[in-house]
Design a protein around this motif. Structure first.
Motif, PDB file in Angstrom:
ATOM      1  N   VAL A  66     -38.916  32.582  52.281  1.00  0.00           N
ATOM      2  CA  VAL A  66     -38.252  33.890  52.283  1.00  0.00           C
ATOM      3  C   VAL A  66     -38.519  34.613  53.596  1.00  0.00           C
ATOM      4  CG1 VAL A  66     -38.186  36.175  51.215  1.00  0.00           C
ATOM      5  CG2 VAL A  66     -38.234  34.132  49.777  1.00  0.00           C
ATOM      6  N   SER A  67     -39.749  34.525  54.087  1.00  0.00           N
ATOM      7  CA  SER A  67     -40.123  35.248  55.310  1.00  0.00           C
ATOM      8  C   SER A  67     -39.231  34.941  56.508  1.00  0.00           C
ATOM      9  CB  SER A  67     -41.586  34.961  55.662  1.00  0.00           C
ATOM     10  OG  SER A  67     -42.442  35.490  54.682  1.00  0.00           O
ATOM     11  N   PRO A  68     -38.806  33.674  56.730  1.00  0.00           N
ATOM     12  CA  PRO A  68     -37.953  33.401  57.896  1.00  0.00           C
ATOM     13  C   PRO A  68     -36.648  34.191  57.912  1.00  0.00           C
ATOM     14  CG  PRO A  68     -38.851  31.358  57.043  1.00  0.00           C
ATOM     15  CD  PRO A  68     -39.202  32.424  56.054  1.00  0.00           C
ATOM     16  N   GLN A  69     -36.218  34.672  56.759  1.00  0.00           N
ATOM     17  CA  GLN A  69     -34.993  35.462  56.706  1.00  0.00           C
ATOM     18  C   GLN A  69     -35.206  36.882  57.230  1.00  0.00           C
ATOM     19  OE1 GLN A  69     -33.058  35.063  52.765  1.00  0.00           O
ATOM     20  NE2 GLN A  69     -34.532  33.449  52.343  1.00  0.00           N
ATOM     21  N   PHE A  70     -36.473  37.235  57.517  1.00  0.00           N
ATOM     22  CA  PHE A  70     -36.797  38.612  57.882  1.00  0.00           C
ATOM     23  C   PHE A  70     -37.488  38.710  59.240  1.00  0.00           C
ATOM     24  CE2 PHE A  70     -36.291  38.665  53.338  1.00  0.00           C
ATOM     25  CZ  PHE A  70     -35.697  39.892  53.072  1.00  0.00           C
TER      26      PHE A  70
ATOM     27  N   ASN B 248     -36.417  39.590  62.110  1.00  0.00           N
ATOM     28  CA  ASN B 248     -36.064  40.782  62.881  1.00  0.00           C
ATOM     29  C   ASN B 248     -35.994  42.036  62.015  1.00  0.00           C
ATOM     30  OD1 ASN B 248     -35.726  39.305  65.344  1.00  0.00           O
ATOM     31  ND2 ASN B 248     -33.769  38.552  64.539  1.00  0.00           N
ATOM     32  N   VAL B 249     -36.682  41.982  60.887  1.00  0.00           N
ATOM     33  CA  VAL B 249     -36.661  43.096  59.938  1.00  0.00           C
ATOM     34  C   VAL B 249     -38.058  43.712  59.879  1.00  0.00           C
ATOM     35  CG1 VAL B 249     -36.355  43.704  57.500  1.00  0.00           C
ATOM     36  CG2 VAL B 249     -34.801  42.075  58.581  1.00  0.00           C
ATOM     37  N   PRO B 250     -38.180  45.029  59.779  1.00  0.00           N
ATOM     38  CA  PRO B 250     -39.511  45.649  59.672  1.00  0.00           C
ATOM     39  C   PRO B 250     -40.321  45.064  58.524  1.00  0.00           C
ATOM     40  CG  PRO B 250     -37.842  47.323  60.024  1.00  0.00           C
ATOM     41  CD  PRO B 250     -37.102  46.028  59.812  1.00  0.00           C
ATOM     42  N   TRP B 251     -41.629  44.974  58.748  1.00  0.00           N
ATOM     43  CA  TRP B 251     -42.535  44.372  57.764  1.00  0.00           C
ATOM     44  C   TRP B 251     -42.395  45.026  56.394  1.00  0.00           C
ATOM     45  CZ3 TRP B 251     -46.561  46.738  55.086  1.00  0.00           C
ATOM     46  CH2 TRP B 251     -47.404  45.876  54.374  1.00  0.00           C
ATOM     47  N   LYS B 252     -42.307  46.346  56.356  1.00  0.00           N
ATOM     48  CA  LYS B 252     -42.240  47.061  55.080  1.00  0.00           C
ATOM     49  C   LYS B 252     -40.990  46.671  54.297  1.00  0.00           C
ATOM     50  CE  LYS B 252     -42.729  51.683  53.069  1.00  0.00           C
ATOM     51  NZ  LYS B 252     -43.887  51.285  52.269  1.00  0.00           N
ATOM     52  N   GLU B 253     -39.889  46.504  54.990  1.00  0.00           N
ATOM     53  CA  GLU B 253     -38.646  46.113  54.322  1.00  0.00           C
ATOM     54  C   GLU B 253     -38.775  44.712  53.723  1.00  0.00           C
ATOM     55  OE1 GLU B 253     -33.957  45.490  55.540  1.00  0.00           O
ATOM     56  OE2 GLU B 253     -35.161  47.011  56.578  1.00  0.00           O
ATOM     57  N   ARG B 254     -39.422  43.823  54.451  1.00  0.00           N
ATOM     58  CA  ARG B 254     -39.647  42.469  53.929  1.00  0.00           C
ATOM     59  C   ARG B 254     -40.514  42.515  52.675  1.00  0.00           C
ATOM     60  NH1 ARG B 254     -43.788  38.512  56.753  1.00  0.00           N
ATOM     61  NH2 ARG B 254     -45.114  39.924  55.570  1.00  0.00           N
ATOM     62  N   GLU B 255     -41.591  43.309  52.718  1.00  0.00           N
ATOM     63  CA  GLU B 255     -42.484  43.408  51.568  1.00  0.00           C
ATOM     64  C   GLU B 255     -41.771  43.994  50.355  1.00  0.00           C
ATOM     65  OE1 GLU B 255     -45.810  42.252  51.453  1.00  0.00           O
ATOM     66  OE2 GLU B 255     -44.944  41.289  53.222  1.00  0.00           O
ATOM     67  N   GLN B 256     -40.908  44.961  50.582  1.00  0.00           N
ATOM     68  CA  GLN B 256     -40.153  45.557  49.477  1.00  0.00           C
ATOM     69  C   GLN B 256     -39.200  44.545  48.856  1.00  0.00           C
ATOM     70  OE1 GLN B 256     -38.415  48.922  51.490  1.00  0.00           O
ATOM     71  NE2 GLN B 256     -40.109  50.292  50.932  1.00  0.00           N
TER      72      GLN B 256
ATOM     73  N   TYR C  21     -33.845  28.461  49.021  1.00  0.00           N
ATOM     74  CA  TYR C  21     -34.298  29.576  49.847  1.00  0.00           C
ATOM     75  C   TYR C  21     -34.395  29.065  51.280  1.00  0.00           C
ATOM     76  CZ  TYR C  21     -35.566  32.404  45.782  1.00  0.00           C
ATOM     77  OH  TYR C  21     -35.534  33.148  44.629  1.00  0.00           O
ATOM     78  N   HIS C  22     -33.769  29.776  52.189  1.00  0.00           N
ATOM     79  CA  HIS C  22     -33.747  29.374  53.597  1.00  0.00           C
ATOM     80  C   HIS C  22     -33.113  27.985  53.726  1.00  0.00           C
ATOM     81  CE1 HIS C  22     -34.546  29.826  57.741  1.00  0.00           C
ATOM     82  NE2 HIS C  22     -35.502  28.924  57.819  1.00  0.00           N
ATOM     83  N   THR C  23     -33.897  26.916  53.700  1.00  0.00           N
ATOM     84  CA  THR C  23     -33.314  25.580  53.898  1.00  0.00           C
ATOM     85  C   THR C  23     -33.659  24.590  52.793  1.00  0.00           C
ATOM     86  OG1 THR C  23     -35.224  24.864  55.205  1.00  0.00           O
ATOM     87  CG2 THR C  23     -33.374  25.848  56.405  1.00  0.00           C
ATOM     88  N   ARG C  24     -34.432  25.005  51.770  1.00  0.00           N
ATOM     89  CA  ARG C  24     -34.866  24.022  50.783  1.00  0.00           C
ATOM     90  C   ARG C  24     -35.120  24.669  49.427  1.00  0.00           C
ATOM     91  NH1 ARG C  24     -41.092  22.899  52.960  1.00  0.00           N
ATOM     92  NH2 ARG C  24     -41.635  25.109  53.154  1.00  0.00           N
ATOM     93  N   THR C  25     -35.179  23.809  48.419  1.00  0.00           N
ATOM     94  CA  THR C  25     -35.532  24.245  47.072  1.00  0.00           C
ATOM     95  C   THR C  25     -37.038  24.090  46.873  1.00  0.00           C
ATOM     96  OG1 THR C  25     -35.286  22.042  46.106  1.00  0.00           O
ATOM     97  CG2 THR C  25     -33.297  23.429  46.221  1.00  0.00           C
ATOM     98  N   PHE C  26     -37.520  24.616  45.757  1.00  0.00           N
ATOM     99  CA  PHE C  26     -38.940  24.456  45.436  1.00  0.00           C
ATOM    100  C   PHE C  26     -39.278  22.977  45.234  1.00  0.00           C
ATOM    101  CE2 PHE C  26     -42.487  24.615  42.240  1.00  0.00           C
ATOM    102  CZ  PHE C  26     -43.443  25.135  43.103  1.00  0.00           C
ATOM    103  N   LYS C  27     -38.359  22.232  44.652  1.00  0.00           N
ATOM    104  CA  LYS C  27     -38.587  20.795  44.477  1.00  0.00           C
ATOM    105  C   LYS C  27     -38.736  20.105  45.833  1.00  0.00           C
ATOM    106  CE  LYS C  27     -36.354  20.099  39.979  1.00  0.00           C
ATOM    107  NZ  LYS C  27     -35.302  19.364  39.236  1.00  0.00           N
TER     108      LYS C  27
END
Length: 257
Positions: free
Chosen positions: A82-86, A88-96, A28-34
């Protein structure tokens, strides 16, 4: 740092099939959960006792047995990566998007309490209830608990009844009209607990306690319990309708400071 409290339930099959794979391999974005866990271990050193292997084993076998600390790391990872991918996206769209992602992965956010003071208000009610009705809990070192859904629903019923009494007494000065279905749910809880005299004694004691303390607690947790009574009531009724004790046998409350 304030207090953050959120309540989750799970779909075991989805978590086993999807979340396990995502936590093992997906970037996700630049790294894995590990990578995320490794970074935390390097940053915090010996005081950090979260094990990636234990988390993966729990998710693969039964996510319902996850500890609040472990779930917190999963949620924080998704938030940070995940948030860094959003941006420039409206908050509601990110939450959805996050809600859809969680649904695929077997995680359901039932209630995210909106501010630190209100978290104290809600968790004070949890502490009050469990003082009189102790529960079998899987507690976290840093706050939070994992409990049986049946136990959570009994606590949830207590919250509904306390908040209903606050609204009934119009302690915040407003007159609320509940929907017919909401009234039926409240009456059903009262009927189900009609022989539990201790519960109703505790509720009345708590009501009187809140009235007394809120007089000198402007914008504090006791006043906020009164001001937020309608929201607590509606969200608790919503949770009661969503939790299926057969499909969702355990509830995790993340409660971090």
């Amino acid at each position: 740092m304030g207090r953050d409290t959120s309540i989750y339930m799970f779909d075991k099959e989805k978590a086993t099939a999807n979340l396990y794979e995502h936590l093992q391999h997906k970037t996700y974005h630049t790294r894995t959960f590990k990578d995320y866990i490794k970074n935390k271990q390097e940053e915090i050193n010996s005081s950090y006792n979260i094990s990636i292997d234990k988390i993966l084993e729990t998710v693969r076998n039964d996510i319902n047995m996850i500890t609040p600390d472990e779930l917190f790391e999963i949620i924080l990872f998704f938030y940070e990566d995940v948030s860094p991918q959003f941006y420039n996206v409206p908050w509601k769209e990110r939450e959805q998007y996050i809600e859809r992602l969680y649904n695929r992965l077997g995680i359901t956010l039932l209630y995210e309490i909106p501010s630190s003071t209100i978290c104290y208000s809600y968790m004070f009610q949890y502490a009050n209830y469990t003082h009189y009705f102790p529960l079998d809990e899987i507690k976290s070192e840093d706050g939070g608990t994992n409990i049986l859904s049946e136990d959570f629903l009994r606590f949830n019923d207590y919250v509904i009844l306390v908040m209903q009494r606050i609204l009934e007494r119009k302690l915040d000065g407003y007159n609320y009209e509940l929907a017919e279905e909401e009234e039926k749910i409240i009456e059903g809880i009262k009927t189900e607990n009609q022989n539990n005299s201790l519960l109703f004694e505790i509720i009345e004691d708590e009501l009187n306690f809140l009235i007394e303390l809120s007089a000198t607690d402007n914008n504090g947790p006791y006043s906020e319990t009164i001001y937020r009574a309608y929201d607590f009531l509606i969200r608790s009724i919503e949770m009661k309708s969503r939790i299926d004790v057969q499909k969702n046998p355990r509830i995790v409350i993340i409660d971090s400071y």
